[in-house]
Design a protein around this motif. Structure first.
Motif, PDB file in Angstrom:
ATOM      1  N   GLY A 195     -40.489 -19.339 -97.507  1.00 30.24           N
ATOM      2  CA  GLY A 195     -42.010 -19.390 -97.325  1.00 30.24           C
ATOM      3  C   GLY A 195     -42.619 -18.409 -96.760  1.00 30.24           C
ATOM      4  O   GLY A 195     -43.866 -18.375 -97.103  1.00 30.24           O
ATOM      5  N   LEU A 196     -41.929 -17.696 -95.684  1.00 29.00           N
ATOM      6  CA  LEU A 196     -42.659 -16.739 -95.062  1.00 29.00           C
ATOM      7  C   LEU A 196     -43.156 -15.515 -95.979  1.00 29.00           C
ATOM      8  O   LEU A 196     -44.131 -15.146 -96.221  1.00 29.00           O
ATOM      9  N   ALA A 197     -41.734 -15.242 -97.085  1.00 30.69           N
ATOM     10  CA  ALA A 197     -42.081 -14.133 -97.950  1.00 30.69           C
ATOM     11  C   ALA A 197     -43.149 -14.516 -98.974  1.00 30.69           C
ATOM     12  O   ALA A 197     -44.162 -13.719 -99.303  1.00 30.69           O
ATOM     13  N   PHE A 198     -43.108 -15.640 -99.367  1.00 31.96           N
ATOM     14  CA  PHE A 198     -44.088 -16.009-100.605  1.00 31.96           C
ATOM     15  C   PHE A 198     -45.356 -15.972 -99.768  1.00 31.96           C
ATOM     16  O   PHE A 198     -46.413 -15.577-100.487  1.00 31.96           O
ATOM     17  N   TRP A 199     -45.726 -16.672 -98.749  1.00 37.66           N
ATOM     18  CA  TRP A 199     -46.831 -16.735 -98.127  1.00 37.66           C
ATOM     19  C   TRP A 199     -47.514 -15.284 -97.880  1.00 37.66           C
ATOM     20  O   TRP A 199     -48.604 -14.903 -98.199  1.00 37.66           O
ATOM     21  N   LEU A 200     -46.603 -14.531 -97.173  1.00 39.47           N
ATOM     22  CA  LEU A 200     -47.176 -13.052 -97.087  1.00 39.47           C
ATOM     23  C   LEU A 200     -47.437 -12.205 -98.301  1.00 39.47           C
ATOM     24  O   LEU A 200     -48.153 -11.581 -98.490  1.00 39.47           O
ATOM     25  N   SER A 201     -46.718 -12.456 -99.396  1.00 35.51           N
ATOM     26  CA  SER A 201     -46.913 -11.938-100.639  1.00 35.51           C
ATOM     27  C   SER A 201     -48.334 -12.197-101.468  1.00 35.51           C
ATOM     28  O   SER A 201     -48.899 -11.736-102.040  1.00 35.51           O
ATOM     29  N   THR A 202     -48.876 -13.378-101.046  1.00 31.69           N
ATOM     30  CA  THR A 202     -50.168 -13.832-101.531  1.00 31.69           C
ATOM     31  C   THR A 202     -51.283 -13.280-100.569  1.00 31.69           C
ATOM     32  O   THR A 202     -52.398 -13.310-100.805  1.00 31.69           O
ATOM     33  N   ALA A 214     -41.098 -10.900 -93.735  1.00 28.22           N
ATOM     34  CA  ALA A 214     -40.168 -12.084 -93.743  1.00 28.22           C
ATOM     35  C   ALA A 214     -38.869 -11.802 -93.196  1.00 28.22           C
ATOM     36  O   ALA A 214     -38.555 -12.760 -92.168  1.00 28.22           O
ATOM     37  N   VAL A 215     -38.285 -10.724 -93.561  1.00 23.51           N
ATOM     38  CA  VAL A 215     -36.930 -10.458 -92.717  1.00 23.51           C
ATOM     39  C   VAL A 215     -37.133 -10.152 -91.459  1.00 23.51           C
ATOM     40  O   VAL A 215     -36.279 -10.623 -90.438  1.00 23.51           O
ATOM     41  N   VAL A 264     -35.998 -29.399 -89.982  1.00 23.69           N
ATOM     42  CA  VAL A 264     -36.875 -28.193 -89.430  1.00 23.69           C
ATOM     43  C   VAL A 264     -37.054 -27.079 -90.440  1.00 23.69           C
ATOM     44  O   VAL A 264     -38.343 -26.978 -90.561  1.00 23.69           O
ATOM     45  N   SER A 265     -36.155 -26.709 -91.474  1.00 23.53           N
ATOM     46  CA  SER A 265     -36.412 -25.821 -92.393  1.00 23.53           C
ATOM     47  C   SER A 265     -37.456 -26.485 -93.486  1.00 23.53           C
ATOM     48  O   SER A 265     -38.170 -25.585 -93.879  1.00 23.53           O
ATOM     49  N   VAL A 266     -37.184 -27.404 -93.886  1.00 22.99           N
ATOM     50  CA  VAL A 266     -38.018 -28.027 -95.011  1.00 22.99           C
ATOM     51  C   VAL A 266     -39.722 -28.068 -94.484  1.00 22.99           C
ATOM     52  O   VAL A 266     -40.593 -27.803 -95.087  1.00 22.99           O
ATOM     53  N   THR A 267     -39.641 -28.435 -93.322  1.00 27.44           N
ATOM     54  CA  THR A 267     -40.961 -29.064 -92.637  1.00 27.44           C
ATOM     55  C   THR A 267     -41.698 -27.535 -92.536  1.00 27.44           C
ATOM     56  O   THR A 267     -42.921 -27.420 -93.032  1.00 27.44           O
ATOM     57  N   TYR A 268     -40.905 -26.256 -91.889  1.00 30.19           N
ATOM     58  CA  TYR A 268     -41.718 -25.108 -92.066  1.00 30.19           C
ATOM     59  C   TYR A 268     -42.093 -24.413 -93.428  1.00 30.19           C
ATOM     60  O   TYR A 268     -43.061 -24.181 -93.578  1.00 30.19           O
ATOM     61  N   ALA A 269     -40.946 -24.669 -94.272  1.00 28.58           N
ATOM     62  CA  ALA A 269     -41.291 -24.272 -95.731  1.00 28.58           C
ATOM     63  C   ALA A 269     -42.361 -24.896 -96.294  1.00 28.58           C
ATOM     64  O   ALA A 269     -43.164 -24.284 -97.049  1.00 28.58           O
ATOM     65  N   LEU A 270     -42.400 -26.316 -96.103  1.00 31.50           N
ATOM     66  CA  LEU A 270     -43.807 -26.957 -96.758  1.00 31.50           C
ATOM     67  C   LEU A 270     -44.930 -26.443 -96.218  1.00 31.50           C
ATOM     68  O   LEU A 270     -46.060 -26.312 -97.031  1.00 31.50           O
ATOM     69  N   VAL A 271     -45.117 -26.345 -94.986  1.00 27.95           N
ATOM     70  CA  VAL A 271     -46.335 -25.678 -94.169  1.00 27.95           C
ATOM     71  C   VAL A 271     -46.621 -24.316 -94.994  1.00 27.95           C
ATOM     72  O   VAL A 271     -47.892 -24.076 -95.168  1.00 27.95           O
ATOM     73  N   LEU A 272     -45.674 -23.617 -95.240  1.00 28.98           N
ATOM     74  CA  LEU A 272     -45.968 -21.877 -95.348  1.00 28.98           C
ATOM     75  C   LEU A 272     -46.276 -21.967 -97.154  1.00 28.98           C
ATOM     76  O   LEU A 272     -47.214 -21.296 -97.507  1.00 28.98           O
ATOM     77  N   PHE A 273     -45.603 -22.844 -97.840  1.00 30.57           N
ATOM     78  CA  PHE A 273     -45.812 -22.958 -99.526  1.00 30.57           C
ATOM     79  C   PHE A 273     -47.441 -23.460 -99.383  1.00 30.57           C
ATOM     80  O   PHE A 273     -48.216 -23.072-100.139  1.00 30.57           O
ATOM     81  N   ALA A 274     -47.731 -24.660 -98.522  1.00 26.86           N
ATOM     82  CA  ALA A 274     -48.927 -24.980 -98.808  1.00 26.86           C
ATOM     83  C   ALA A 274     -50.069 -23.772 -98.480  1.00 26.86           C
ATOM     84  O   ALA A 274     -51.177 -23.863 -99.170  1.00 26.86           O
ATOM     85  N   LEU A 275     -49.619 -23.118 -97.187  1.00 30.96           N
ATOM     86  CA  LEU A 275     -50.734 -21.958 -96.836  1.00 30.96           C
ATOM     87  C   LEU A 275     -51.002 -20.986 -97.929  1.00 30.96           C
ATOM     88  O   LEU A 275     -52.147 -20.446 -98.202  1.00 30.96           O
ATOM     89  N   ALA A 276     -49.751 -20.612 -98.800  1.00 32.50           N
ATOM     90  CA  ALA A 276     -49.963 -19.751 -99.703  1.00 32.50           C
ATOM     91  C   ALA A 276     -50.722 -20.167-100.930  1.00 32.50           C
ATOM     92  O   ALA A 276     -51.555 -19.487-101.409  1.00 32.50           O
TER      93      ALA A 276
END
Length: 287
Positions: A195-202, A214-215, A264-276
């Motif tokens: 999610g971090l990498a994808f959001w930053l990529s946008t 992301a790393v 925890v992981s899915v919650t963070y990921a969904l938020v980051l994907f939504a932001l992207a």
């Protein structure tokens, strides 16, 4: 005189959902050099570890305490588990950040992003295609490592039960099933990095910035988790649960840690994907 704006027209047969098919995006990503390099690194790791154990001899117990690393040469299943153990914290982070971060940003750096959107490929469709392929390649990387490790370990140490450091063993069939659970959990735990990498990529036109960011943030999370003074605050850190999969390779698996880590992981990921998706929908694409 009429002042109505001209009606938008589309070509006959145009269907937004048929643009940028997953097959086309998959072929594009598989042909890239970084895909081959990352695959070669993951394939090479089991051979490197096997050579290291051959040079160093049987790990054995130290100070009377037996760890998973000490059982690495007990069987192919143990060797595969050790490969996952040594790579889950950092090495497997890299392909996830690479495949999910070097997606939109790479198109922008090549100045091809605006041409894709002008095809026209809807923005949501473009992001969806790239996200699905990025996650698919990340999962493939996580499956590739234990499969190669299991083959190398079986050839070097034989096919047998998975010996548990705390005592007991799992039959080969049961061990294989548990390793599937382990790989699935590691993939879920890495969704935050994805999610971090994808959001930053946008957000950037520099693929290295998205991947490195992301790393770097993942490493920061690991460092914060090591600060015991944070107490229960560490429970909200994805890094705190990254090795909860160890509970799956016990005679009686304990699921509570993996369930909490998954939430925890899915919650963070969904938020980051939504932001992207939200940010890219409003972004002024000029490259």
């Amino acid at each position: 005189m009429s002042t109505l704006a001209p009606r938008a027209e589309t070509a006959d047969g145009y269907r937004a959902r048929r643009t940028l098919p997953l097959r086309v995006e998959l072929v594009r990503q598989l042909k890239r050099r970084r895909t081959f390099v990352m695959g070669a690194v993951l394939v090479a790791l089991p051979f490197v570890l096997a050579v290291a154990f051959a040079i160093g001899g049987d790990p054995g117990a130290r100070n009377g305490q037996v760890t998973l690393m000490d059982t690495a040469t007990a069987s192919g299943a143990n060797f595969a588990a050790v490969n996952l153990f040594v790579s889950a914290g950092f090495l497997l982070v890299i392909p996830v950040a690479l495949f999910c971060g070097d997606t939109v940003a790479s198109e922008a750096s090549w100045s091809s992003l605006r041409y894709l959107l002008a095809a026209p490929v809807p923005r949501a469709r473009l992001l969806w295609s790239k996200l699905v392929i990025g996650l698919g390649l990340s999962l493939a990387a996580m499956v590739l490592l234990p499969v190669v490790a299991l083959a190398v370990g079986t050839a070097a140490y034989g096919w047998g039960p998975l010996e548990i450091p705390t005592g007991g063993a799992l039959a080969p069939g049961t061990a294989a099933q548990r390793l599937v659970v382990v790989v699935a959990y590691i993939f879920v735990s890495q969704l935050v990095t994805a999610g971090l990498a994808f959001w930053l990529s946008t957000r950037t036109d520099a693929p290295l910035g998205a991947v490195g960011g992301a790393v770097g943030l993942t490493i920061v999370g690991n460092v914060l988790d090591a600060v015991t003074a944070l107490g229960h605050w560490r429970d909200v850190l994805p890094a705190h649960w990254q090795f909860a999969w160890a509970d799956a390779v016990q005679p009686r698996p304990e699921w509570s840690g993996m369930i909490q880590g998954t939430v925890v992981s899915v919650t963070y990921a969904l938020v980051l994907f939504a932001l992207a998706f939200r940010g890219f929908a409003r972004k002024d694409v000029v490259s």
